[in-house]
Scaffold this motif. Structure first.
Motif, mmCIF file in Angstrom:
data_model
loop_
_atom_site.group_PDB
_atom_site.id
_atom_site.type_symbol
_atom_site.label_atom_id
_atom_site.label_comp_id
_atom_site.label_asym_id
_atom_site.label_seq_id
_atom_site.Cartn_x
_atom_site.Cartn_y
_atom_site.Cartn_z
ATOM 1 N N GLY A 1 1.138 6.534 -6.964
ATOM 2 C CA GLY A 1 0.020 7.416 -7.305
ATOM 3 C C GLY A 1 0.399 8.879 -7.175
ATOM 4 O O GLY A 1 0.064 9.706 -8.024
ATOM 5 N N LYS A 2 1.122 9.209 -6.109
ATOM 6 C CA LYS A 2 1.572 10.591 -5.905
ATOM 7 C C LYS A 2 2.525 11.015 -7.015
ATOM 8 O O LYS A 2 2.411 12.118 -7.563
ATOM 9 N N PRO B 1 0.812 -1.225 0.000
ATOM 10 C CA PRO B 1 0.000 0.000 0.000
ATOM 11 C C PRO B 1 0.841 1.268 0.000
ATOM 12 O O PRO B 1 0.507 2.247 -0.665
ATOM 13 N N GLU B 2 1.953 1.252 0.733
ATOM 14 C CA GLU B 2 2.880 2.394 0.732
ATOM 15 C C GLU B 2 3.428 2.645 -0.666
ATOM 16 O O GLU B 2 3.480 3.788 -1.128
ATOM 17 N N ALA B 3 3.825 1.586 -1.323
ATOM 18 C CA ALA B 3 4.379 1.712 -2.676
ATOM 19 C C ALA B 3 3.317 2.214 -3.644
ATOM 20 O O ALA B 3 3.600 3.060 -4.504
ATOM 21 N N ALA B 4 2.087 1.740 -3.502
ATOM 22 C CA ALA B 4 1.004 2.185 -4.379
ATOM 23 C C ALA B 4 0.710 3.666 -4.161
ATOM 24 O O ALA B 4 0.483 4.412 -5.115
ATOM 25 N N LEU C 1 3.706 14.005 -12.057
ATOM 26 C CA LEU C 1 4.111 13.927 -13.457
ATOM 27 C C LEU C 1 3.023 14.493 -14.366
ATOM 28 O O LEU C 1 3.306 15.263 -15.287
ATOM 29 N N LYS C 2 1.776 14.131 -14.097
ATOM 30 C CA LYS C 2 0.659 14.606 -14.910
ATOM 31 C C LYS C 2 0.520 16.127 -14.814
ATOM 32 O O LYS C 2 0.328 16.805 -15.822
ATOM 33 N N SER C 3 0.647 16.676 -13.602
ATOM 34 C CA SER C 3 0.512 18.124 -13.449
ATOM 35 C C SER C 3 1.671 18.862 -14.101
ATOM 36 O O SER C 3 1.477 19.922 -14.711
#
Length: 65
Positions: free
Chosen positions: A35-36, A28-31, A41-43
């Motif tokens: 995601g962050k 979960p930490e890696a996910a 990257l998208k922004s």
């Protein structure tokens, strides 16, 4: 050799190996970290695209000062 690419059981084996390597507590930490990173990257890509559009839409006579 790889006519069908990845079959569903290939993905299952990869998932099991990842769980064994990293453990169920760290996944979960890696996910969250992934995601962050994807949001950043998208922004940044959107900001670069907006900046590029702003540079091309600036009116001028074509001469540099």
């Amino acid at each position: 050799m790889l006519r069908n690419g990845l079959e569903p059981w290939h993905l299952l084996i990869v998932a099991i190996v990842i769980i064994l390597l990293f453990g169920s507590k760290k996944l979960p930490e890696a996910a969250r970290g992934l995601g962050k990173s994807m949001r950043i990257l998208k922004s940044e890509a959107k900001a670069m695209k907006d900046d590029e559009g702003a540079v091309h839409s600036v009116p001028g006579d074509g001469t540099a000062n």
